[in-house]
Scaffold this active site. Structure first.
Site, PDB file in Angstrom:
ATOM      1  N   ASP A 162      -9.715   5.646  -2.904  1.00  0.00           N
ATOM      2  CA  ASP A 162      -8.618   6.200  -3.683  1.00  0.00           C
ATOM      3  C   ASP A 162      -9.211   6.857  -4.934  1.00  0.00           C
ATOM      4  OD1 ASP A 162      -9.286   4.134  -5.396  1.00  0.00           O
ATOM      5  OD2 ASP A 162      -7.242   3.345  -5.575  1.00  0.00           O
TER       6      ASP A 162
ATOM      7  N   GLU B  45       0.819  -1.209   0.000  1.00  0.00           N
ATOM      8  CA  GLU B  45       0.000   0.000   0.000  1.00  0.00           C
ATOM      9  C   GLU B  45       0.858   1.265   0.000  1.00  0.00           C
ATOM     10  OE1 GLU B  45      -3.069   0.453  -0.551  1.00  0.00           O
ATOM     11  OE2 GLU B  45      -3.691  -1.646  -0.547  1.00  0.00           O
TER      12      GLU B  45
ATOM     13  N   TYR C  79      -6.085   6.728   4.383  1.00  0.00           N
ATOM     14  CA  TYR C  79      -6.269   5.724   3.327  1.00  0.00           C
ATOM     15  C   TYR C  79      -5.524   4.439   3.657  1.00  0.00           C
ATOM     16  CZ  TYR C  79      -5.544   2.953  -0.754  1.00  0.00           C
ATOM     17  OH  TYR C  79      -5.479   1.867  -1.586  1.00  0.00           O
TER      18      TYR C  79
END
Length: 291
Positions: free
Chosen positions: A136, A35, A118
């Protein structure tokens, strides 16, 4: 108008990309590394570097034990190298305070250095199968079109965007996590910004954008990121010299990478401020911890 959750989940099960951080045996640490690397960087560039990192540093404590200089060197050409420092800092806290296991809940993840809203939700969702809105650029575009009937998402609004996705998620953890992955994949593969493949879309029939006649995006112009000639490019060139050297280098070596001395020196100073380079007592320059 809502999306058909089951259709999207089934579609993702059939066509979702076979990525190593999606494998069932991938650890939460592997998901966290992916990520961080995938922020503003395409999958094709991330995958080989991710595989190298996981082979070399399979647990947070392994990365934490490494020098920050070597971590920056291993980051290679992924760009935005401060992410490497943030990942190293997070690994250190995970190793020291969490038994070398990446936390599973959003609030604890948010408390880690360099982990934002996020990333915390993405790790909780994709590593632990929890229900959390993961938003996103791709997800925002899918929601804008399929739910709101707009040509694209407007300016980001964390509160609104989270609420939009939250409303789509099933109540149970497992299907909610699968839908989060499916929404992201739909935006990456089908509902793309410039040439959406609407004929291949599993929710084509219920898409509000289609029902509205596919209107063009009429909102504020999105800033176009350029690279050539920017400070980002110059910083990368300076770092490349250090990544390829065995030890500290003289400033004269760094001066060769860019013709404009004012910009070059400004970028060199910013790398020092960011902790991506260090200056030795005798005036040489090195990656952090390598002198």
């Amino acid at each position: 108008m809502a999306v058909d959750t089951e259709v999207l989940i089934d579609w993702f099960a059939d066509v979702g990309r076979d990525l190593p951080w999606r494998e069932p045996d991938c650890s939460a640490w592997g998901v966290l590394v992916s990520e961080i690397m995938l922020q503003q960087t395409p999958v094709s560039r991330v995958q080989p570097i991710w595989l190298e990192w996981m082979a070399r540093w399979p647990v947070p404590s392994a990365l934490a034990a490494e020098t920050t200089g070597e971590v920056v060197r291993a980051w290679g050409k992924l760009g935005y190298p401060r992410r490497a420092l943030r990942l190293h800092a997070a690994a250190t806290v995970i190793a020291q305070e969490h038994g070398d296991v990446v936390p599973s809940d959003v609030d604890t993840l948010l408390a880690l250095p360099g982990i934002g809203a996020y990333t915390a939700r993405a790790v909780a969702t994709f590593a632990y199968g929890k229900r959390a809105p993961v938003v996103d650029t791709n997800v925002r575009r899918v929601v804008a079109r399929a739910v709101h009937g707009a040509g694209d998402a407007g300016p980001a609004s964390n509160t609104r965007d989270m609420a939009d996705v939250e409303a789509l998620l099933p109540a149970e953890d497992a299907p909610a996590a699968k839908l989060s992955a499916a929404l992201m994949e739909l935006g990456a593969l089908i509902c793309t910004a410039r040439s959406p493949k609407c004929a291949d879309c599993p929710i084509y029939a219920e898409c509000a954008w289609q029902h509205n006649g596919r209107p063009e995006y009429a909102g504020p112009a999105k800033p176009v990121q350029k690279f050539a000639g920017t400070d980002r490019q110059v910083r990368g060139l300076l770092l490349d010299v250090l990544r390829g050297s065995e030890g500290p280098v003289e400033k004269a070596r760094l001066d060769l990478v860019w013709h404009e001395s004012g910009q070059r020196d400004r970028c060199l100073d910013s790398l020092l401020v960011d902790g991506l380079l260090e200056q030795t007592p005798d005036g040489l320059f090195a990656l952090p911890g390598e002198h």
